[in-house]
Write a protein that holds these residues in place. Sequence first.
Motif, PDB file in Angstrom:
ATOM      1  N   LEU A  60       0.818  -1.144  -0.099  1.00 21.01           N
ATOM      2  CA  LEU A  60      -0.121  -0.088   0.015  1.00 21.01           C
ATOM      3  C   LEU A  60       0.929   1.316   0.238  1.00 21.01           C
ATOM      4  CD1 LEU A  60      -2.819   1.390   0.213  1.00 21.01           C
ATOM      5  CD2 LEU A  60      -2.656   1.087   2.567  1.00 21.01           C
ATOM      6  N   VAL A  61       0.755   2.160  -1.087  1.00 17.70           N
ATOM      7  CA  VAL A  61       1.271   3.401  -1.077  1.00 17.70           C
ATOM      8  C   VAL A  61       0.647   4.646  -1.311  1.00 17.70           C
ATOM      9  CG1 VAL A  61       3.140   4.494  -2.527  1.00 17.70           C
ATOM     10  CG2 VAL A  61       3.061   1.966  -2.725  1.00 17.70           C
ATOM     11  N   SER A  62       0.669   5.365  -0.154  1.00 19.46           N
ATOM     12  CA  SER A  62      -0.350   6.475  -0.040  1.00 19.46           C
ATOM     13  C   SER A  62       0.508   7.698   0.106  1.00 19.46           C
ATOM     14  CB  SER A  62      -1.153   6.002   1.335  1.00 19.46           C
ATOM     15  OG  SER A  62      -0.256   5.997   2.641  1.00 19.46           O
ATOM     16  N   HIS A  63      -0.507   8.689  -0.308  1.00 17.14           N
ATOM     17  CA  HIS A  63       0.231  10.140  -0.090  1.00 17.14           C
ATOM     18  C   HIS A  63      -0.835  11.313   0.499  1.00 17.14           C
ATOM     19  CE1 HIS A  63       0.989  13.891  -2.949  1.00 17.14           C
ATOM     20  NE2 HIS A  63       1.741  14.003  -2.092  1.00 17.14           N
ATOM     21  N   SER A  64      -0.129  12.075   1.299  1.00 16.47           N
ATOM     22  CA  SER A  64      -0.833  13.085   1.702  1.00 16.47           C
ATOM     23  C   SER A  64      -2.080  12.793   2.673  1.00 16.47           C
ATOM     24  CB  SER A  64      -1.169  14.135   0.352  1.00 16.47           C
ATOM     25  OG  SER A  64      -1.770  15.278   0.989  1.00 16.47           O
ATOM     26  N   THR A 123       3.697   2.058   2.687  1.00 15.48           N
ATOM     27  CA  THR A 123       4.691   3.055   2.185  1.00 15.48           C
ATOM     28  C   THR A 123       3.927   4.412   2.401  1.00 15.48           C
ATOM     29  OG1 THR A 123       5.839   1.985   1.132  1.00 15.48           O
ATOM     30  CG2 THR A 123       6.312   4.145   0.629  1.00 15.48           C
ATOM     31  N   THR A 124       4.131   5.494   3.174  1.00 15.09           N
ATOM     32  CA  THR A 124       3.341   6.539   3.214  1.00 15.09           C
ATOM     33  C   THR A 124       4.468   7.696   2.846  1.00 15.09           C
ATOM     34  OG1 THR A 124       4.049   6.804   5.381  1.00 15.09           O
ATOM     35  CG2 THR A 124       2.017   6.104   5.019  1.00 15.09           C
ATOM     36  N   VAL A 125       4.021   8.743   1.912  1.00 13.00           N
ATOM     37  CA  VAL A 125       4.993   9.742   1.565  1.00 13.00           C
ATOM     38  C   VAL A 125       4.120  11.133   1.548  1.00 13.00           C
ATOM     39  CG1 VAL A 125       6.327   8.368  -0.024  1.00 13.00           C
ATOM     40  CG2 VAL A 125       4.217   9.591  -0.979  1.00 13.00           C
ATOM     41  N   GLY A 126       4.811  12.328   2.080  1.00 11.57           N
ATOM     42  CA  GLY A 126       4.162  13.543   2.274  1.00 11.57           C
ATOM     43  C   GLY A 126       2.992  13.276   3.193  1.00 11.57           C
ATOM     44  N   TRP A 160       6.809  -0.561   7.591  1.00  6.70           N
ATOM     45  CA  TRP A 160       6.251   0.856   7.324  1.00  6.70           C
ATOM     46  C   TRP A 160       7.402   1.519   6.881  1.00  6.70           C
ATOM     47  CZ3 TRP A 160       3.057   4.264  11.359  1.00  6.70           C
ATOM     48  CH2 TRP A 160       2.640   5.462  10.713  1.00  6.70           C
ATOM     49  N   LEU A 161       7.564   2.176   5.690  1.00  2.00           N
ATOM     50  CA  LEU A 161       8.433   3.123   5.417  1.00  2.00           C
ATOM     51  C   LEU A 161       7.714   4.456   5.259  1.00  2.00           C
ATOM     52  CD1 LEU A 161      11.094   4.055   3.987  1.00  2.00           C
ATOM     53  CD2 LEU A 161      10.309   3.612   1.881  1.00  2.00           C
ATOM     54  N   ASN A 162       8.196   5.448   5.774  1.00  3.24           N
ATOM     55  CA  ASN A 162       7.644   6.890   5.682  1.00  3.24           C
ATOM     56  C   ASN A 162       8.585   7.833   5.172  1.00  3.24           C
ATOM     57  OD1 ASN A 162       5.782   9.358   6.311  1.00  3.24           O
ATOM     58  ND2 ASN A 162       7.383   9.793   7.653  1.00  3.24           N
ATOM     59  N   ALA A 163       8.443   8.226   3.778  1.00  2.00           N
ATOM     60  CA  ALA A 163       9.301   9.167   3.413  1.00  2.00           C
ATOM     61  C   ALA A 163       8.634  10.564   3.194  1.00  2.00           C
ATOM     62  CB  ALA A 163       9.436   8.748   1.744  1.00  2.00           C
ATOM     63  N   TRP A 164       9.708  11.578   3.856  1.00  2.54           N
ATOM     64  CA  TRP A 164       9.341  13.028   3.857  1.00  2.54           C
ATOM     65  C   TRP A 164      10.505  14.018   3.465  1.00  2.54           C
ATOM     66  CZ3 TRP A 164      11.565  15.961   8.063  1.00  2.54           C
ATOM     67  CH2 TRP A 164      12.457  15.556   8.723  1.00  2.54           C
ATOM     68  N   TYR A 165       9.826  14.904   3.076  1.00  2.00           N
ATOM     69  CA  TYR A 165      10.931  16.160   2.508  1.00  2.00           C
ATOM     70  C   TYR A 165      10.779  17.129   3.700  1.00  2.00           C
ATOM     71  CZ  TYR A 165      12.462  20.044  -0.216  1.00  2.00           C
ATOM     72  OH  TYR A 165      12.986  21.095  -0.849  1.00  2.00           O
ATOM     73  N   PRO A 166      11.934  17.630   4.326  1.00  4.41           N
ATOM     74  CA  PRO A 166      11.958  18.773   5.381  1.00  4.41           C
ATOM     75  C   PRO A 166      11.361  19.991   4.982  1.00  4.41           C
ATOM     76  CG  PRO A 166      13.962  17.189   5.280  1.00  4.41           C
ATOM     77  CD  PRO A 166      13.182  16.951   4.025  1.00  4.41           C
TER      78      PRO A 166
END
Length: 682
Positions: free
Chosen positions: A567-571, A594-597, A623-629
């Motif tokens: 599962l890849v989710s955004h915002s 996977t969560t991003v943003g 669970w991988l969480n990718a974020w941009y500072p």
Amino acid sequence: MRATERTDQERARQVAAAADRYRATSDERSAVERQMDAGVPFPDSQQALAARATRLLDRHAVPAAMAVEAVRKEPLTTPETYERILGVSTELQAWSFLPRGARAARTVARISVRESGRELPLGTGFLVSPSLLMTNHHVLTDAEMARQCLVEFDAQVTVDNTPQPSTRLELDPDAFFVTDERLDFTLVQVAPAPDGRPPGETFGWNRLSAQPGKLVVGEPVNVIGHPMGRLKEIAVRDNMLQVRLDDFLHYKTDTEPGNSGSPVFNDQWEVVALHHSGVPKTDDQGRVLRKDGQVWRPGDGDDAVDWVANEGVRVSSILRHLAQLPPDARSGPLADMGVESGLSPGPTESAAPVRTPTGAVPSTAAVPSPAAATAGTHTGLRAREGAFGGERHLVFLHGRSQQGKDPEGLRHEWTTGLNQGLVRAGLPPVDPADAWFPYYGDRLVQALPAREALPRATETTSLSPAEAVVPASPTARAVYEEMIGEAAVRWNIPPERQPDVERIPLGGIVGDLHRQLSWLAARSDLDAWTIALVLHDVAAYLDDERVRNAVLDCVLDTFPEDGEVVLVSHSLGTVVGMDLTTRLSPAPRTVHLTTVGSPLGLDSVYKRLLIGGPKRPDAVTDWLNAWYPSDAVTIGCPLADAWAGSVTDDAVINARDRAHSIVEYLSHPEVAGEIGAHLKLR
């Protein structure tokens, strides 16, 4: 005449012109050297220093705390303040300096010509849009010459110093070709890869900027290229800008023939110039001198020349030239060169809008239109039978502002970003048809009360985001205010000082929201409208049980019933996805998340989730969480400090004009590689 001979002749003319400009600026260069000898680190104009310091602070190239510490110790004049900020920038590089440089290097290619049955290196080029390559006019003088050439990406060594297999692509000058002899640049289209994708989707591309403040005299520059046709090399930081002319820059750095057409970067890996020539030492008669002081003769070779500097063509000058082309020429591939180039009509719906002044109407990507809200409902997309062996399922869960859009186009967009990252991670790409795409964009708008579905920014241009996007429901408004207030505090908003004299307030809570949103926008790469609109929809979803149930039911209508789920989710989709784990069928399953943003790091968000707080759901095995500072939506990240259970946080660096873009997040190899591993791609 052979292509290599034409290149040599054109290059000789450019070298002679560069030498003339170098001699003509000897007084200016001497003045710079005297100031530096006297201890002036950046001998440039106050206007240039101000623009540079502002750009560095605005893009967080210098952390605010370090800037304050550098200037607080003693009273400073304004120029001294700018110099201190620039000094911090040049003395200490953030951890992202090297990965940013590696990302920039992938955009650089070797140009070779097919001649007499051989492939001979001509120079270097680099991508400035998904499909356009920039190099020198003296490397590719005309379309006919470009037809004889090919480009090689990843012509370099690996981390183990072994040659890396390169990717060879053809040029397509019939699709697009622009050149200018005076500015010595050529723009040519690169043919798509065999899979039909433009090269920028695989290797990335450089966003050129016409804005000031990219470099001042005394700052270092970095050059990446293929000197003498060798594998890719870099000249990094042991150099500096000496003189800035109207259209050219003079700088010291080690370059050789073959570096023609290389990008010249500042320390933030923004392209500041197109490298085009070395500057030779000459005598009073303008004759080129050898290192032994004798006059250079043809046949002596370039190694014998006494090179004293290098010259690059200013990117801003090239962009000004392109902006003067006829409108029909600018409406093609040039329009894909990014917002700051001045050639693009504006940010696309998939990109975060650029900042707008208070009271201005945001881009149409940020605000739902009435037509979209009332359009027919689209439905989600199932993956084709047997995808990933039929045992694993790739599911994309989108965020806000997707109403009225074609789910097929959105699925293709997500897959494009993922495939960029997979290729960079050394994994095969996936077919869009193999991904599930639950689509709730239309259902969300329909479930919201009419007063919430269309934020009032569409009704007037006189309101700020704080006034226009505040939810109408008192309870949703309370959630919204709590999220914005928490985010501002997390980013160290200073306490509001009492004014010395009475002034007209903005109006209670709206005034506070205005100040908090302005602070978040100033500290991030998102504008106040984008931040306000994202958090508006998160608040509406979390507050209204009817809206939440409508969205979750819609997602479950197009969701695999068994098997492993990647599962890849955004915002907003990351919030929906977390709630979704409580509604899955009881059939045994594994969820790789996977969560991003994501805003899941905010207490005001996670305490309202169906799982009852910041604890990883039992169904989620990893669970991988990718974020941009600099993505304000991810202010609560990293998540590991707040969430119970194992979560791996990965800080990535997105392009500034796509800080919250799903394509940008998925294009990172560390993100896509994790997804690919769960899909068991080989």
